[in-house]
Design a protein around this motif. Structure first.
Motif, PDB file in Angstrom:
ATOM      1  N   LEU A 171      21.246   5.466  74.257  1.00 42.50           N
ATOM      2  CA  LEU A 171      19.928   6.070  74.470  1.00 42.50           C
ATOM      3  C   LEU A 171      19.667   6.250  75.965  1.00 42.50           C
ATOM      4  N   ALA A 172      20.060   5.247  76.756  1.00 38.46           N
ATOM      5  CA  ALA A 172      19.853   5.340  78.207  1.00 38.46           C
ATOM      6  C   ALA A 172      20.724   6.438  78.804  1.00 38.46           C
ATOM      7  N   LEU A 173      21.889   6.641  78.213  1.00 39.24           N
ATOM      8  CA  LEU A 173      22.780   7.689  78.699  1.00 39.24           C
ATOM      9  C   LEU A 173      22.106   9.063  78.564  1.00 39.24           C
ATOM     10  N   VAL A 174      21.398   9.261  77.466  1.00 35.03           N
ATOM     11  CA  VAL A 174      20.667  10.517  77.275  1.00 35.03           C
ATOM     12  C   VAL A 174      19.623  10.675  78.388  1.00 35.03           C
ATOM     13  N   HIS A 175      18.916   9.573  78.669  1.00 34.50           N
ATOM     14  CA  HIS A 175      17.930   9.594  79.749  1.00 34.50           C
ATOM     15  C   HIS A 175      18.617   9.955  81.070  1.00 34.50           C
ATOM     16  N   GLY A 176      19.746   9.303  81.328  1.00 38.50           N
ATOM     17  CA  GLY A 176      20.492   9.572  82.560  1.00 38.50           C
ATOM     18  C   GLY A 176      20.870  11.037  82.666  1.00 38.50           C
ATOM     19  N   TYR A 177      21.375  11.584  81.569  1.00 41.67           N
ATOM     20  CA  TYR A 177      21.787  12.991  81.589  1.00 41.67           C
ATOM     21  C   TYR A 177      20.590  13.891  81.889  1.00 41.67           C
ATOM     22  N   LEU A 178      19.477  13.619  81.193  1.00 43.50           N
ATOM     23  CA  LEU A 178      18.301  14.486  81.345  1.00 43.50           C
ATOM     24  C   LEU A 178      17.752  14.453  82.768  1.00 43.50           C
ATOM     25  N   VAL A 179      17.617  13.257  83.338  1.00 44.52           N
ATOM     26  CA  VAL A 179      16.946  13.188  84.636  1.00 44.52           C
ATOM     27  C   VAL A 179      17.918  13.450  85.783  1.00 44.52           C
ATOM     28  N   VAL A 180      19.170  13.028  85.647  1.00 39.62           N
ATOM     29  CA  VAL A 180      20.110  13.184  86.756  1.00 39.62           C
ATOM     30  C   VAL A 180      20.744  14.566  86.740  1.00 39.62           C
ATOM     31  N   ARG A 181      21.259  14.966  85.581  1.00 45.46           N
ATOM     32  CA  ARG A 181      21.951  16.252  85.516  1.00 45.46           C
ATOM     33  C   ARG A 181      20.978  17.422  85.388  1.00 45.46           C
ATOM     34  N   ARG A 182      19.916  17.207  84.589  1.00 50.30           N
ATOM     35  CA  ARG A 182      19.005  18.327  84.342  1.00 50.30           C
ATOM     36  C   ARG A 182      17.769  18.283  85.219  1.00 50.30           C
ATOM     37  N   GLY A 183      17.603  17.204  85.960  1.00 50.55           N
ATOM     38  CA  GLY A 183      16.445  17.106  86.862  1.00 50.55           C
ATOM     39  C   GLY A 183      15.115  16.978  86.142  1.00 50.55           C
ATOM     40  N   ALA A 184      15.153  16.463  84.914  1.00 53.16           N
ATOM     41  CA  ALA A 184      13.905  16.314  84.155  1.00 53.16           C
ATOM     42  C   ALA A 184      13.033  15.212  84.758  1.00 53.16           C
ATOM     43  N   SER A 185      11.748  15.270  84.479  1.00 52.04           N
ATOM     44  CA  SER A 185      10.834  14.227  84.961  1.00 52.04           C
ATOM     45  C   SER A 185      11.245  12.879  84.366  1.00 52.04           C
TER      46      SER A 185
END
Lengths: 381, 306
Positions: free
Chosen positions: B73-87
């Motif tokens: 689940l944290a990996l998804v968060h990492g992908y979203l905020v780090v790779r996609r620049g999400a809030s």
């Protein structure tokens, strides 16, 4: 699966209604103001505050709804799980009404406000609420119903009071609502009836189900020397396992959990809603709801029959002698002068709450707001 | 048992899940990513551990499953905020609600199912010590493993090259880029490691402490863990102390009630949160100056560099 399908369908119908007709009230479709709300209804709705398979309160409701479905094969039974005790409850009930339900069971204590507002807006629909009490005038199309769970808790108290060696019983509860207070008091008085020195120590968790807090509560009680644990919680396995692991005994609630406490299981209060639900549905379908016993704060117990609370099977630690004592007490509770709170009843401060010879009614017990003598703990009010 | 021993012992056992999650969040924030989804990682960790425990009968396989689920689940968060620049805030909260929904759905068959959980294992000799014995050494093996996690994380963070890279990602990400390191990879790794630890915290809650699965059973402990990291000014050791302190605050209510103290239960429920506010007030700006520099950019709503 019919649960989800019917919920989805209810949503779809509600959306369609909004699109096609704006905010048309669905009740226009039904009969109006005939003084026989819910008569000949083809659909019945049940809303539950938790999941239908919680091994507890909500599962008992769900099983009751299935008993209704079995008893009335032509009736469509809608059920909705995890309905919070807020505006969502009113919305969900309205969706069921839009789908044709003219009888709704709002089954959580905190669903009462939503139930009353839905009843007011839909005079041709009967909305009954489980466990709470309507204190104002009772509308023609509403009412509350509940069993008297404190009666079997009194009987379970007899088993606990006989079994304890430390003379300390422990009670994990959620909130100091009258229903819970009556359970705790009845449990203590049942225990006192066979063991005058026994105390019931109470710890609240401020939650119907927070296993972490339940564990903390159970540990504190066991540390205090309690050797029988019971509870008033929606999910029950944490406290039961904490008791079993430390060699203490347990009195169950909601469901027969002897499987997870093979050594320490005594007995418990479990549910059987089928007969009551079925009778309510029959009364409504016949058009006899107004003025009936259910158009009131209806309470059913050993005195009136079909108590939805029954005693769970006994565990290995309950002797034949104790079982006989429990059976005798159950018969006594069914008589005119029988009650867990047959006077004299003293509260924690020694003040007389029920005079010698007095027998409070079910309605009296429903507003209980004090702990009896022998209960340790204080009420946050 | 005395009140003090009861509260301290309850604080250690009840605080352990918070400690795991708090140390995990420290790792994540040290690398510059706030994960409000920690509560969600605990939830999937709790269910993962419980379900695997029920299916296999082995609580250690449960811990492994819980750690994996929390990390995923944290990996998804990492992908979203780090790779996609999400809030970071929006992503963390969304993942929490996703976790709530998914665990309610998939957890339903496990409600009320008995699990083979961790049993109490009294440490020989040490458990006989007065006070310290019952407080620290009469618990379950997963709790003892927690005693090792904090020193281990501290060593990795402050004594190894991997830790240096992680901390640099949280302090001066630009300098990593200059030296040819991928800030993205380092941050995603740190967030995932944090989720693994949070998942283990959830596993402790479900299979060692409460021995039950129920929807939303984490009940805010993940958020306490996130608050705790600031409270502890990003130090794993202070997270350890803070988690036990929170555990004690939670254990205080039942312990006082069981002894019939005349005190309002709802007031007792507020103690852990009053404690947080008190510490935040006392530390005040110091929490800000101790914060990893890249984290401040998150608070300023600027995208983290890298």
């Amino acid at each position: 699966m019919s649960v989800h399908q019917s919920t989805v369908r209810a949503l779809a119908v509600a959306c369609a209604a909004l699109v096609v007709a704006g905010c048309t009230s669905a009740t226009e479709a039904g009969s109006s103001g005939d003084g026989e709300p819910g008569k000949d209804t083809t659909t019945v709705g049940f809303i539950m505050v938790g999941p239908k398979d919680d091994f507890g309160y909500n599962q008992a409701v769900y099983e009751g709804s299935q008993a209704v479905e079995a008893a009335f094969p032509d009736l469509e039974v809608l059920t909705a799980e995890n309905v919070p005790e807020d505006d969502t409850a009113a919305t969900t009930m309205q969706q069921m009404i839009d789908e044709g339900a003219e009888l709704i069971f709002a089954t959580s204590y905190g669903h009462l406000d939503a139930a009353l507002s839905v009843a007011e807006e839909n005079p041709d629909v009967v909305v009954v609420q489980q466990g709470n009490t309507i204190t104002d005038d009772i509308p023609e199309n509403s009412g509350t119903y509940f069993g008297t769970v404190y009666e079997p808790m009194y009987l379970a108290g007899i088993a606990a009071g006989t079994a304890t060696e430390s003379d300390k019983l422990g009670y994990v509860y959620a909130f100091p609502i009258p229903q819970t207070i009556a359970n705790i008091n009845a449990f203590e008085r049942g225990a006192q009836s066979v063991n005058p020195d026994v105390e019931t120590i109470t710890v609240s968790t401020s939650s119907w189900c927070d296993p972490g807090k339940q564990q903390a509560a159970a540990e504190s009680l066991l540390d205090e020397g309690v050797d029988v644990l019971t509870q008033h919680q929606d999910c029950t396995s944490t406290v039961i396992q904490a008791a079993e692991k430390s060699g203490a005994m347990t009195v169950g609630y909601h469901a027969d959990a002897s499987e997870i406490a093979p050594e320490g299981w005594l007995t418990g209060a479990v549910w059987d809603w089928g007969p009551v639900y079925t009778d309510i549905v029959q009364t409504v379908v016949d058009g006899d709801f107004v003025g009936s016993a259910y158009n009131d704060n209806f309470r059913v117990g050993y005195k009136t029959g079909t108590n939805p609370f029954v005693l769970a099977p006994y565990g290995p630690g309950v002797s034949e002698e104790t079982i006989t004592a429990i059976e005798t007490a159950q018969e006594w509770l069914g008589t005119e002068e029988g009650s867990p709170f047959a006077g004299p009843v003293l509260d924690q401060d020694g003040e007389v709450r029920v005079e010698e010879g007095g027998v409070p009614t079910y309605a009296d017990n429903d507003v209980m707001d004090y702990f009896v003598q022998g209960v340790i703990g204080n009420l946050a009010q | 048992m005395s009140l003090v021993v009861d509260v301290l012992s309850g604080g250690v056992s009840g605080g352990t899940s918070i400690m795991y999650a708090g140390v995990g969040e420290t790792v994540s924030e040290r690398a510059g990513v706030i994960n409000l989804g920690t509560e969600g990682s605990m939830l999937v960790g709790a269910l993962g551990a419980y379900a695997a425990g029920v299916e296999t009968g082995n609580p250690w396989i449960g811990v492994l499953a819980g750690a994996t689920a929390g990390g995923a689940l944290a990996l998804v968060h990492g992908y979203l905020v780090v790779r996609r620049g999400a809030s970071q805030f929006a992503s963390g909260l969304s993942l929490l609600f996703l976790a709530l929904g998914l665990t309610s759905l998939f957890g339903a068959p496990y409600v009320g199912q008995p699990v083979v959980g961790f049993d109490t294992w009294e440490v020989p000799l040490l458990s006989d010590l007065p006070v310290l014995g019952p407080v620290l050494f009469q618990h379950d093996p997963l709790l003892y493993l927690g005693y090792l996690v904090v020193p281990l994380v501290w060593v990795v963070l402050f004594k190894t090259r991997v830790g240096l890279l992680g901390r640099t990602a949280g302090e001066r990400a630009d300098s990593l880029t200059v030296h040819g390191y991928s800030v993205h990879a380092i941050r995603i790794g740190a967030v995932t490691a944090g989720g693994v630890l949070a998942g283990m915290g959830g596993a402790h809650l479900a299979t060692a402490y409460a021995n039950a699965w129920f929807e939303n059973m984490v009940a805010g402990r993940g958020f306490i863990a996130v608050a705790l990291v600031i409270f502890a000014t990003w130090s794993p050791w202070r997270v350890l102390g803070g988690a036990y302190l929170f555990g004690c605050a939670i254990a205080l209510g039942p312990a006082l009630q069981a002894r019939a103290f005349e005190i309002n239960q709802f007031l007792l429920d507020a103690v852990p949160f009053v404690l947080t506010l008190a510490v935040l007030t006392i530390l005040g700006k110091r929490t800000l100056s101790a914060s990893p520099a890249e984290l401040k950019r998150v608070f300023e709503n600027a995208p983290p560099s890298g």
